[in-house]
Write a protein that holds these residues in place. Structure first.
Motif, PDB file in Angstrom:
ATOM      1  N   SER A 205       0.843  -1.185   0.000  1.00 35.31           N
ATOM      2  CA  SER A 205       0.000   0.000   0.000  1.00 35.31           C
ATOM      3  C   SER A 205       0.881   1.239   0.000  1.00 35.31           C
TER       4      SER A 205
ATOM      5  N   HIS B  72      -3.723   8.925  -2.035  1.00 36.67           N
ATOM      6  CA  HIS B  72      -4.055   7.675  -2.700  1.00 36.67           C
ATOM      7  C   HIS B  72      -5.246   6.972  -2.077  1.00 36.67           C
TER       8      HIS B  72
ATOM      9  N   PRO C 104     -10.326   5.121  -6.300  1.00 39.04           N
ATOM     10  CA  PRO C 104     -11.178   3.920  -6.213  1.00 39.04           C
ATOM     11  C   PRO C 104     -10.334   2.665  -6.145  1.00 39.04           C
ATOM     12  N   ARG C 105     -10.829   1.706  -5.393  1.00 38.53           N
ATOM     13  CA  ARG C 105     -10.119   0.429  -5.232  1.00 38.53           C
ATOM     14  C   ARG C 105     -10.596  -0.542  -6.312  1.00 38.53           C
ATOM     15  N   PRO C 106      -9.705  -1.436  -6.718  1.00 37.84           N
ATOM     16  CA  PRO C 106     -10.111  -2.413  -7.751  1.00 37.84           C
ATOM     17  C   PRO C 106     -11.057  -3.448  -7.235  1.00 37.84           C
TER      18      PRO C 106
END
Length: 96
Positions: free
Chosen positions: A84, A90, A94-96
């Protein structure tokens, strides 16, 4: 500007400096005033040893003759890569 070479049948060879493409097939001789025919000769190339020309030569040479790698390429160890980011901006992505 390019240098064009003309040959007078009565005199000798002489050079004329003109703009690119402005040279005529026949010109007047500066010595006798007679017609002189244009000669097609090899271009006058300057052989300089400046760093700029050496850099240009190396760049053009590397396009056709790239340097050979003598060993394996370095690989990135996936275990050493952080999982991370520590950048707080960051977190808003958006997260995958």
């Amino acid at each position: 500007m390019p240098i064009y070479e003309y040959r007078c049948p009565r005199c000798d060879v002489f050079d004329v400096v003109r703009a690119m493409g402005a040279a005529q097939g026949v010109d007047t001789c500066p010595t006798c005033g007679g017609p002189a025919v244009r000669r097609f000769t090899a271009p006058h190339l300057a052989r300089t040893g400046t760093a700029a020309f050496r850099l240009l030569d190396a760049t053009s040479r590397s396009a056709a003759e790239p340097q050979v790698v003598s060993g394996p390429l370095p690989t990135a160890d996936p275990r050493k890569a952080p999982l991370s980011s520590s950048n707080p901006l960051h977190r808003k992505l958006p997260r995958p």
